[in-house]
Design a protein around this motif. Structure first.
Motif, mmCIF file in Angstrom:
data_model
loop_
_atom_site.group_PDB
_atom_site.id
_atom_site.type_symbol
_atom_site.label_atom_id
_atom_site.label_comp_id
_atom_site.label_asym_id
_atom_site.label_seq_id
_atom_site.Cartn_x
_atom_site.Cartn_y
_atom_site.Cartn_z
ATOM 1 N N VAL A 25 -32.697 -86.369 66.648
ATOM 2 C CA VAL A 25 -31.494 -87.076 67.101
ATOM 3 C C VAL A 25 -30.797 -87.627 65.864
ATOM 4 C CG1 VAL A 25 -30.582 -88.942 68.524
ATOM 5 C CG2 VAL A 25 -32.598 -87.674 69.298
ATOM 6 N N VAL A 28 -26.687 -90.781 66.941
ATOM 7 C CA VAL A 28 -26.034 -90.636 68.245
ATOM 8 C C VAL A 28 -25.577 -91.993 68.772
ATOM 9 C CG1 VAL A 28 -26.497 -90.160 70.694
ATOM 10 C CG2 VAL A 28 -27.151 -88.503 68.940
ATOM 11 N N ILE A 40 -26.527 -85.172 79.733
ATOM 12 C CA ILE A 40 -26.623 -84.691 78.354
ATOM 13 C C ILE A 40 -26.943 -83.205 78.436
ATOM 14 C CG2 ILE A 40 -27.740 -84.954 76.118
ATOM 15 C CD1 ILE A 40 -28.548 -87.789 76.951
ATOM 16 N N GLY A 42 -27.086 -79.300 76.587
ATOM 17 C CA GLY A 42 -27.195 -78.598 75.317
ATOM 18 C C GLY A 42 -28.287 -77.553 75.346
ATOM 19 N N CYS A 46 -32.075 -79.086 71.119
ATOM 20 C CA CYS A 46 -30.914 -79.768 70.531
ATOM 21 C C CYS A 46 -31.111 -81.274 70.423
ATOM 22 C CB CYS A 46 -29.649 -79.468 71.343
ATOM 23 S SG CYS A 46 -29.590 -80.295 72.947
ATOM 24 N N LYS A 48 -31.741 -83.345 73.302
ATOM 25 C CA LYS A 48 -31.343 -84.055 74.523
ATOM 26 C C LYS A 48 -32.518 -84.749 75.209
ATOM 27 C CE LYS A 48 -31.304 -79.702 77.194
ATOM 28 N NZ LYS A 48 -31.807 -78.854 76.077
ATOM 29 N N THR A 51 -33.498 -87.810 73.258
ATOM 30 C CA THR A 51 -32.556 -88.905 73.538
ATOM 31 C C THR A 51 -32.913 -89.587 74.849
ATOM 32 O OG1 THR A 51 -30.805 -87.699 72.362
ATOM 33 C CG2 THR A 51 -30.122 -89.480 73.829
ATOM 34 N N MET A 217 -24.465 -81.619 73.411
ATOM 35 C CA MET A 217 -25.262 -81.924 72.225
ATOM 36 C C MET A 217 -25.673 -80.635 71.529
ATOM 37 S SD MET A 217 -28.406 -84.630 72.286
ATOM 38 C CE MET A 217 -28.898 -85.509 70.802
ATOM 39 N N ASN A 218 -25.738 -80.679 70.208
ATOM 40 C CA ASN A 218 -26.217 -79.540 69.424
ATOM 41 C C ASN A 218 -26.783 -80.049 68.100
ATOM 42 O OD1 ASN A 218 -26.629 -76.755 68.888
ATOM 43 N ND2 ASN A 218 -24.836 -76.756 67.558
ATOM 44 N N ARG A 221 -26.775 -83.774 67.397
ATOM 45 C CA ARG A 221 -25.504 -84.502 67.357
ATOM 46 C C ARG A 221 -24.711 -84.313 68.643
ATOM 47 N NH1 ARG A 221 -22.987 -83.666 61.265
ATOM 48 N NH2 ARG A 221 -24.751 -84.579 60.125
ATOM 49 N N ILE A 222 -23.874 -85.287 68.959
ATOM 50 C CA ILE A 222 -22.993 -85.191 70.113
ATOM 51 C C ILE A 222 -21.711 -84.472 69.672
ATOM 52 C CG2 ILE A 222 -21.662 -86.455 71.836
ATOM 53 C CD1 ILE A 222 -24.693 -86.647 72.213
#
Length: 364
Positions: A25, A28, A40, A42, A46, A48, A51, A217-218, A221-222
């Motif tokens: 992460v 974020v 979220i 992705g 990624c 998610k 997070t 998300m990837n 990052r958002i």
């Protein structure tokens, strides 16, 4: 005692999490409103789920802060946050009945909240009605279908009246028909309770159909946050445009302006198209994005209508539409046509697109 839930808002401020040299992460920041269904979305890996686990308290961020309303919960234990999570694999006790699975969390907290067995029975009954599982409380998990097991897992999460409901790819083990049914059920239940919900998935249809807002998300990052229609029709970058739905993407170059539009020359087609860029002042090479559903067969010509002429080289009936590929110059356009139209292979067609439906994004 009733199943009344008091939702909270969630705020992540510059949250980062590392696993060795891997950045899971990356700085974020997110805001989830009270009672919102926030997704979220992705690809696998990624960040998610990490997070989500940080929100739940199962992971502690290496930097940044997590707030519920104005309360800093960054270093609070999961049970202190009053959240509930539904996992991908349901995690039901196989030796317990449906009733006992749902009542388990209440019995753990029985002394803390001064609950009687009658209180527990009343709450379990309410949540069984909410998830439409009345009459099945004496069954065991192995006697239930996948959709029924998911409802029990959801009921077990809701019966403890969490401030936040966390869902980690909960529908991925269900077949296509059950996924559609459970999407509707989850949204119905969430609206009924008005509970703050954070949902994690890699499935674009789930995210677009269920969410109030989506964070794409990837690589930790958002990429973009917005309503489903915003992120779909107005992607801020090429990753979002490619990841959400299917698109025709061409390389082009900005060669001038025409009123409120920029003129883009496509490299493999000898035409110029008016396109409204997402980022104002975009210059040089751009990616031109055209969704297949905004292309029509024929139509009215206007000053900002783009017409592509080509040959039908492939078509496939998929029920609600006819997926068609049309050869235009050296490129191929994917077009969604009505399922009642018959276009023979090899036939010549004219395709119409409004410039308002053409997106020009800078290459980055």
């Amino acid at each position: 005692m009733s199943l009344e839930i008091k939702p909270v808002s969630i705020r992540l401020e510059n949250v980062s999490k590392f696993f060795g040299n891997v950045v899971a992460v990356d700085n974020v920041s997110l805001n989830v409103e009270k009672g919102e269904f926030f997704t979220i979305l992705g690809p696998s890996g990624c960040g998610k789920s990490t997070t989500l686990r940080i929100i739940a308290g199962f992971e502690v961020p290496d930097s940044g802060r997590v707030f519920f309303d104005e309360e800093d919960v960054t270093f609070k234990k999961p049970y202190e946050r009053e959240t509930a999570m539904v996992f991908q694999n349901y995690a039901l006790w196989p030796h317990m009945t449906v009733f006992d699975n749902i009542a388990y969390g209440l019995r753990v907290k029985k002394r803390k909240y001064n609950l009687s067995e009658e209180d527990i029975r009343r709450l379990v009954k309410q949540v069984l009605e909410l998830v439409r599982m009345e009459g099945l409380e004496k069954r065991y998990p192995l006697q239930l279908s996948g959709g029924q097991q998911q409802r029990v897992a959801l009921a077990r999460a809701l019966v403890v009246k969490p401030r936040v409901l966390l869902l980690d790819e909960p529908l991925s083990n269900l077949d296509a028909k059950l996924r559609i049914e459970m999407r509707e059920e989850l949204k119905r239940i969430q609206r009924n309770l008005k509970i703050t919900t954070v949902y994690v998935t890699h499935d674009q249809v789930e995210a677009l159909s269920m969410s109030d807002r989506i964070a794409i998300m990837n690589n930790g990052r958002i990429m973009q946050v917005g309503r489903p229609d915003e992120v779909y029709f107005k992607p801020k970058n090429l990753f979002v445009a490619e990841f959400l739905g299917r698109s025709n993407i061409f390389e082009g170059e900005v060669v001038g302006e025409k009123g409120d539009y920029v003129l883009v020359k496509l490299s493999d087609m000898d035409i110029e198209i008016p396109a409204t860029p997402v980022e104002k002042g975009v210059k040089g090479k751009v990616a031109v994005v055209i969704r297949p559903e905004v292309i029509s067969l024929g139509g009215a010509r206007g000053d900002t209508t783009v017409v592509f002429k080509g040959l039908v080289e492939f078509k496939m009936f998929v029920g609600d539409k006819l997926e068609t590929r049309v050869k235009v110059g050296n490129s191929t356009l994917l077009v969604y046509l009505p399922n009642t139209i018959d276009v023979p292979l090899g036939s010549s067609v004219e395709l119409f697109v409004s410039a308002n439906n053409i997106i020009a994004l800078p290459y980055k």
